[in-house]
Design an enzyme around this catalytic site. Sequence first.
Site, PDB file in Angstrom:
ATOM      1  N   CYS A 156       0.813  -1.235   0.000  1.00 10.53           N
ATOM      2  CA  CYS A 156       0.000   0.000   0.000  1.00 10.53           C
ATOM      3  C   CYS A 156       0.837   1.271   0.000  1.00 10.53           C
ATOM      4  O   CYS A 156       0.295   2.369  -0.171  1.00 10.53           O
ATOM      5  CB  CYS A 156      -0.948   0.000   1.190  1.00 10.53           C
TER       6      CYS A 156
ATOM      7  N   HIS B  57      -3.377   7.357   2.855  1.00 11.50           N
ATOM      8  CA  HIS B  57      -3.778   6.072   2.274  1.00 11.50           C
ATOM      9  C   HIS B  57      -5.152   5.665   2.824  1.00 11.50           C
ATOM     10  O   HIS B  57      -5.395   5.745   4.029  1.00 11.50           O
ATOM     11  CB  HIS B  57      -2.728   5.018   2.613  1.00 11.50           C
TER      12      HIS B  57
ATOM     13  N   ASN C 134     -10.238   0.143  -0.220  1.00 12.03           N
ATOM     14  CA  ASN C 134      -8.770   0.235  -0.246  1.00 12.03           C
ATOM     15  C   ASN C 134      -8.278  -0.282  -1.597  1.00 12.03           C
ATOM     16  O   ASN C 134      -8.323  -1.481  -1.856  1.00 12.03           O
ATOM     17  CB  ASN C 134      -8.205  -0.596   0.908  1.00 12.03           C
TER      18      ASN C 134
END
Length: 331
Positions: free
Chosen positions: A116, A256, A286
Amino acid sequence: MTKITAAITAVGKYVPEYALTNKELETMVDTNDEWITTRTGIKERRILKDENAGTSYMAIKAAEDLLKKSGVDASEIDMVIVATATPDMPVASTAAYTASSIGATNAFSYDLQAACSSFLYGMSTAASYIESGRYKKILLIGADKMSSIIDYTDRATCIIFGDGAGAALFEPNTENLGLQDEYLRSDGIGREFLKIDAGGSLLPPSEDTLKNGQHFVRQEGRTVFKFAVSNMSNVAEKMLERNNLTKDDIQWLVAHQANKRIIEATANRVGVEDSKVMMNIDKYGNTTSATLPLLLADYEKELKKGDNLIFAAFGGGFTWGAIYLKWAYNS
Ligand code: UT7
């Protein structure tokens, strides 16, 4: 001599049309809209349904969106980086295919994998090449087809992730706009808690790994959550301290999108109010490497030249960090 900084001069995005809602997930696993909404902030996520289309399909679309909006000719691009945890194939880079497909015939290209944090690390890479004076136009794309590695019978993961892509162009700047500072970290203890066991050199795919579902991503959510909250908050705060910034100097927190509660904890630590926190987790979930550029594309119209942005990310590995960037244009 004039100092050269690396500025973002254009952004683009692509998300697939199909929206997998919390309601639909209720029919697939033992979960419910209320749990998902309060624990994560996610209402729906996009899924690339076409089985013949991989991550490059979305990377190409995001890049094409950027090129169309900016009027940049693809042949001027020196370098294409595709930040991704889900390359089209383990060998044969997604970036090379993407670059050729968009007509970036004078570019070299490669993939960058830091789960990520891939896009955040990619920002550092792209900026370093620009600051060195070696290249003038670098296209950084964050793209992930997370649905290709999700077990849709595992409620701990399938409610979180979605597919998407975002792109940003980095160019030299002489007004001291663009990337100002970065603090990037990693810690290998993380691979116990967020990983795909099989399919790599440690455990090549076999009938057994397939049968055991070891080709899917698994995470110990609660542990990852704790590490994410403390590490993302720490690095974001460090960015402010190191650059003598107060919360009032910050126009945007670009964090994020893993969990709304993690984003809010980071915002609280830095002290910025909700209106300064970019948020689109409710729409996309996500999307791993795509969250940061998707935020930039969604908020592009609100960004003003000179705005101070703090980026922060945390992901598998573990990998994490923060970047302080001054926005370089009005759209
Ligand atoms: O982007 C890369 C980094 N990744 C992250 O940052 C993700 C970090 N982790 C998280 O975001 C959260 O840990 C999750 C969203 C994955 C889970 O939320 P949580 O608040 O940490 O829940 P939990 O795992 O502690 O589970 C709480 C309860 C459990 O039940 P009991 O043991 O209390 O009876 C779970 O079994 O919720 C249950 N549960 C669910 N219930 C309904 C777990 N998943 C679900 C679900 N629907 N999908």
